[in-house]
Design a protein around this motif. Structure first.
Motif, PDB file in Angstrom:
ATOM      1  N   SER A  80      20.197  21.257  -9.059  1.00 62.65           N
ATOM      2  CA  SER A  80      19.849  21.433 -10.472  1.00 62.65           C
ATOM      3  C   SER A  80      20.465  20.315 -11.309  1.00 62.65           C
ATOM      4  O   SER A  80      19.800  19.746 -12.192  1.00 62.65           O
ATOM      5  CB  SER A  80      20.345  22.802 -10.956  1.00 62.65           C
ATOM      6  N   GLU A  81      21.727  19.979 -11.027  1.00 63.02           N
ATOM      7  CA  GLU A  81      22.388  18.906 -11.773  1.00 63.02           C
ATOM      8  C   GLU A  81      21.747  17.553 -11.458  1.00 63.02           C
ATOM      9  O   GLU A  81      21.625  16.699 -12.345  1.00 63.02           O
ATOM     10  CB  GLU A  81      23.879  18.874 -11.435  1.00 63.02           C
ATOM     11  N   ILE A  82      21.347  17.364 -10.192  1.00 61.22           N
ATOM     12  CA  ILE A  82      20.671  16.119  -9.818  1.00 61.22           C
ATOM     13  C   ILE A  82      19.362  15.978 -10.594  1.00 61.22           C
ATOM     14  O   ILE A  82      19.024  14.896 -11.092  1.00 61.22           O
ATOM     15  CB  ILE A  82      20.412  16.084  -8.293  1.00 61.22           C
ATOM     16  N   ALA A  83      18.621  17.072 -10.697  1.00 63.62           N
ATOM     17  CA  ALA A  83      17.353  17.052 -11.451  1.00 63.62           C
ATOM     18  C   ALA A  83      17.622  16.730 -12.924  1.00 63.62           C
ATOM     19  O   ALA A  83      16.887  15.946 -13.546  1.00 63.62           O
ATOM     20  CB  ALA A  83      16.643  18.395 -11.312  1.00 63.62           C
ATOM     21  N   ASP A  84      18.684  17.328 -13.481  1.00 63.06           N
ATOM     22  CA  ASP A  84      19.032  17.054 -14.890  1.00 63.06           C
ATOM     23  C   ASP A  84      19.422  15.587 -15.067  1.00 63.06           C
ATOM     24  O   ASP A  84      19.034  14.944 -16.057  1.00 63.06           O
ATOM     25  CB  ASP A  84      20.187  17.953 -15.338  1.00 63.06           C
ATOM     26  N   ASP A  90      15.882   8.867 -16.563  1.00 65.73           N
ATOM     27  CA  ASP A  90      14.533   8.457 -16.977  1.00 65.73           C
ATOM     28  C   ASP A  90      14.479   8.226 -18.486  1.00 65.73           C
ATOM     29  O   ASP A  90      13.873   7.254 -18.965  1.00 65.73           O
ATOM     30  CB  ASP A  90      13.511   9.525 -16.572  1.00 65.73           C
ATOM     31  N   SER A  91      15.122   9.118 -19.238  1.00 64.39           N
ATOM     32  CA  SER A  91      15.142   8.979 -20.698  1.00 64.39           C
ATOM     33  C   SER A  91      15.879   7.710 -21.107  1.00 64.39           C
ATOM     34  O   SER A  91      15.422   6.954 -21.977  1.00 64.39           O
ATOM     35  CB  SER A  91      15.820  10.206 -21.316  1.00 64.39           C
ATOM     36  N   ILE A  92      17.017   7.444 -20.466  1.00 67.13           N
ATOM     37  CA  ILE A  92      17.791   6.236 -20.788  1.00 67.13           C
ATOM     38  C   ILE A  92      17.025   4.988 -20.379  1.00 67.13           C
ATOM     39  O   ILE A  92      17.044   3.975 -21.093  1.00 67.13           O
ATOM     40  CB  ILE A  92      19.167   6.291 -20.083  1.00 67.13           C
ATOM     41  N   THR A  93      16.320   5.055 -19.246  1.00 66.39           N
ATOM     42  CA  THR A  93      15.507   3.912 -18.802  1.00 66.39           C
ATOM     43  C   THR A  93      14.431   3.584 -19.832  1.00 66.39           C
ATOM     44  O   THR A  93      14.193   2.412 -20.152  1.00 66.39           O
ATOM     45  CB  THR A  93      14.859   4.222 -17.437  1.00 66.39           C
ATOM     46  N   ARG A  94      13.807   4.627 -20.371  1.00 62.13           N
ATOM     47  CA  ARG A  94      12.793   4.409 -21.419  1.00 62.13           C
ATOM     48  C   ARG A  94      13.444   3.835 -22.681  1.00 62.13           C
ATOM     49  O   ARG A  94      12.872   2.959 -23.349  1.00 62.13           O
ATOM     50  CB  ARG A  94      12.086   5.728 -21.733  1.00 62.13           C
ATOM     51  N   THR A  95      14.647   4.328 -23.006  1.00 65.77           N
ATOM     52  CA  THR A  95      15.353   3.813 -24.187  1.00 65.77           C
ATOM     53  C   THR A  95      15.705   2.343 -23.999  1.00 65.77           C
ATOM     54  O   THR A  95      15.584   1.535 -24.932  1.00 65.77           O
ATOM     55  CB  THR A  95      16.645   4.625 -24.428  1.00 65.77           C
ATOM     56  N   ILE A  96      16.170   1.976 -22.783  1.00 64.84           N
ATOM     57  CA  ILE A  96      16.503   0.574 -22.507  1.00 64.84           C
ATOM     58  C   ILE A  96      15.265  -0.303 -22.632  1.00 64.84           C
ATOM     59  O   ILE A  96      15.316  -1.412 -23.189  1.00 64.84           O
ATOM     60  CB  ILE A  96      17.120   0.448 -21.094  1.00 64.84           C
ATOM     61  N   ALA A  97      14.137   0.192 -22.125  1.00 61.92           N
ATOM     62  CA  ALA A  97      12.876  -0.561 -22.250  1.00 61.92           C
ATOM     63  C   ALA A  97      12.509  -0.750 -23.719  1.00 61.92           C
ATOM     64  O   ALA A  97      12.068  -1.838 -24.137  1.00 61.92           O
ATOM     65  CB  ALA A  97      11.763   0.166 -21.507  1.00 61.92           C
ATOM     66  N   GLN A  98      12.706   0.289 -24.535  1.00 61.14           N
ATOM     67  CA  GLN A  98      12.437   0.183 -25.972  1.00 61.14           C
ATOM     68  C   GLN A  98      13.410  -0.795 -26.629  1.00 61.14           C
ATOM     69  O   GLN A  98      13.023  -1.577 -27.505  1.00 61.14           O
ATOM     70  CB  GLN A  98      12.560   1.565 -26.625  1.00 61.14           C
ATOM     71  N   ASN A  99      14.689  -0.746 -26.178  1.00 63.08           N
ATOM     72  CA  ASN A  99      15.682  -1.703 -26.695  1.00 63.08           C
ATOM     73  C   ASN A  99      15.241  -3.137 -26.426  1.00 63.08           C
ATOM     74  O   ASN A  99      15.337  -4.007 -27.303  1.00 63.08           O
ATOM     75  CB  ASN A  99      17.034  -1.465 -26.027  1.00 63.08           C
ATOM     76  N   GLU A 100      14.771  -3.397 -25.225  1.00 61.61           N
ATOM     77  CA  GLU A 100      14.324  -4.748 -24.867  1.00 61.61           C
ATOM     78  C   GLU A 100      13.137  -5.181 -25.722  1.00 61.61           C
ATOM     79  O   GLU A 100      13.068  -6.333 -26.165  1.00 61.61           O
ATOM     80  CB  GLU A 100      13.960  -4.787 -23.385  1.00 61.61           C
ATOM     81  N   ALA A 193      25.256  -0.730 -23.618  1.00 59.95           N
ATOM     82  CA  ALA A 193      25.864   0.586 -23.432  1.00 59.95           C
ATOM     83  C   ALA A 193      24.973   1.496 -22.601  1.00 59.95           C
ATOM     84  O   ALA A 193      25.444   2.211 -21.700  1.00 59.95           O
ATOM     85  CB  ALA A 193      26.151   1.226 -24.786  1.00 59.95           C
ATOM     86  N   ASN A 194      23.676   1.462 -22.886  1.00 55.64           N
ATOM     87  CA  ASN A 194      22.728   2.295 -22.141  1.00 55.64           C
ATOM     88  C   ASN A 194      22.648   1.872 -20.677  1.00 55.64           C
ATOM     89  O   ASN A 194      22.541   2.712 -19.778  1.00 55.64           O
ATOM     90  CB  ASN A 194      21.341   2.221 -22.783  1.00 55.64           C
ATOM     91  N   GLU A 195      22.700   0.569 -20.459  1.00 53.33           N
ATOM     92  CA  GLU A 195      22.666   0.089 -19.070  1.00 53.33           C
ATOM     93  C   GLU A 195      23.915   0.540 -18.311  1.00 53.33           C
ATOM     94  O   GLU A 195      23.851   0.905 -17.132  1.00 53.33           O
ATOM     95  CB  GLU A 195      22.539  -1.437 -19.047  1.00 53.33           C
ATOM     96  N   GLY A 196      25.078   0.522 -19.018  1.00 52.81           N
ATOM     97  CA  GLY A 196      26.313   1.004 -18.406  1.00 52.81           C
ATOM     98  C   GLY A 196      26.231   2.491 -18.095  1.00 52.81           C
ATOM     99  O   GLY A 196      26.639   2.941 -17.009  1.00 52.81           O
ATOM    100  N   LEU A 197      25.698   3.256 -19.057  1.00 50.39           N
ATOM    101  CA  LEU A 197      25.536   4.694 -18.856  1.00 50.39           C
ATOM    102  C   LEU A 197      24.564   4.971 -17.723  1.00 50.39           C
ATOM    103  O   LEU A 197      24.788   5.862 -16.882  1.00 50.39           O
ATOM    104  CB  LEU A 197      25.047   5.348 -20.162  1.00 50.39           C
TER     105      LEU A 197
END
Length: 397
Positions: A80-84, A90-100, A193-197
């Motif tokens: 369950s934690e792995i799924a979370d 995935d959300s952070i990856t999308r945010t990083i893409a938006q940052n770029e 920061a997002n990439e580090g996270l």
């Protein structure tokens, strides 16, 4: 020789002849009974040992089943934690893409502003250079070319406005450029920061996935142990049944003997047995297959929940054939009624002994929770033809 002496001699000879004929048979029968008794005793001892081993197997199986259950719960939590974490990554990856994307846009804006600043700065420099080269005559020419005083004032104001406009425009563009560069720096910092996270979460997810995989391995091993223990338990149950069959056969042979009168006098011929307690109690488990502590097993009797210390009564006239500890049954009593045997298990106190004749309704023990039990109750078993049978019809249920 006297007549009296002759009579004594004749009687002695007759007795000797009778003993010669009957003695071997009687002695043989006596030894046969002793052998049968010894055989039945040995079988009972073997049954006790087998049930003890069976109880140890059951305890081990319960432990393995509980461990597997806990490990499965831990694995489910990890999954369950792995799924979370995967969702968060995935959300952070999308945010990083938006940052770029935002950084690219800001870089384009900065480039455009730099070009405009450069163009306006060059235009202003050109104007200033022309005015410098012409000196005051340039201004005078502009002013003297006025056709009226109001035109003169207008020309003077126009010159001032052009200069001020150019200066303000350059300053404004420099401010906009600084703002855009600040925004770009903030976006780049957020991206870093997002990439580090993201990297931290990926590491955490990998560690959790490793634990989950290890849990799978442990669960598989426990499941294998569970299957092996269950198979061994089934073998023990079959062995117990075989021993019961042998005991029944030995008992049948003993009953066939002319010297087996104690039980024969109490032969059960049918009808409803008495209730095994002074308390009606509550039926908590019936005869047959059930799940006990998470493991399916064949329940050999009827469980009647009663308060601790409740009197336990003999269901029918008979002879006590067992009174003592019987592993999973705890303190247990068996009574032979001839055609059937009744069993009373999990007692706290035993009040009759082996060989004792008892009457229907006689108190034989006090109820308890000894052996493999989850609370005070009477376990009533009925054995017919060497097999456990459902006690319910015998007691009118």
């Amino acid at each position: 020789m006297k007549k009296k002496t002759m009579v004594i001699i004749c009687i002695t000879l007759a007795a000797a002849m009778v003993l010669a004929v009957v003695g071997p048979v009687a002695i043989s029968g006596m030894y046969s009974m002793m052998a049968e008794a010894a055989s039945e005793s040995e079988l009972n001892n073997k049954l006790d040992e087998n049930e003890k081993a069976q109880q140890e197997l059951q305890d081990e199986l319960d432990s393995v089943t509980q461990e597997k259950k806990e490990m499965q719960a831990e694995k489910d939590r990890l999954d369950s934690e792995i799924a979370d974490l995967a969702t968060e990554i995935d959300s952070i990856t999308r945010t990083i893409a938006q940052n770029e994307s935002d950084i690219a846009q800001k870089e384009a804006e900065i480039e455009s502003l730099e070009q405009e600043i450069e163009e306006n700065d060059e235009l202003l420099k050109t104007r200033l250079r022309v005015m410098y080269e012409k000196g005051s005559t340039g201004y005078i020419d502009v002013l003297f070319s006025a056709t009226s005083f109001s035109d003169l004032l207008l020309r003077m104001d126009m010159i001032q406005q052009i200069y001020e406009h150019d200066q303000a425009l350059i300053k404004e563009m420099e401010t906009a450029k600084a703002t855009v560069e600040t925004a770009k720096a903030e976006i780049e910092a957020a991206k870093t920061a997002n990439e580090g996270l993201q990297a931290d979460l990926e590491t955490e997810r990998a560690a959790m996935q490793q634990k989950s995989d290890e849990s799978d391995s442990v669960i598989a091993r426990l499941a294998q142990s569970e299957e092996e223990l269950q198979a061994e338990l089934e073998e023990r149950e079959q062995e117990n049944q075989d021993i019961l069959d042998q005991i029944a056969a030995a008992k049948a042979a003993q009953q066939a003997s002319s010297n087996y009168n104690a039980v024969a006098a109490n032969t059960y011929t049918g009808g409803q047995l008495g209730w095994p307690s002074t308390s009606r109690g509550t039926i908590t488990s019936t005869f047959g297959w059930r799940t006990f502590r998470g493991v399916p097993n064949n329940h050999t009797g009827l469980d009647i929940a009663v308060p601790m210390g409740t009197p336990v009564l003999a269901c029918e006239d008979g002879v006590v054939t067992g009174s003592g500890w019987r592993n999973s049954y705890g303190y247990c009593i068996t009574i032979d009624h001839g055609s059937i045997t009744t069993l009373y298990a999990h007692n706290s106190v035993l009040q009759v002994s082996v060989g004792q004749t008892v009457q229907r309704g006689q108190q034989i023990a006090l109820a308890g929770s000894t052996g493999n039990s989850t609370g005070p109750h009477i376990h009533l078993g009925v054995i017919a033809n060497g097999q456990y049978v459902n006690p319910a019809p015998y007691v009118g249920l």
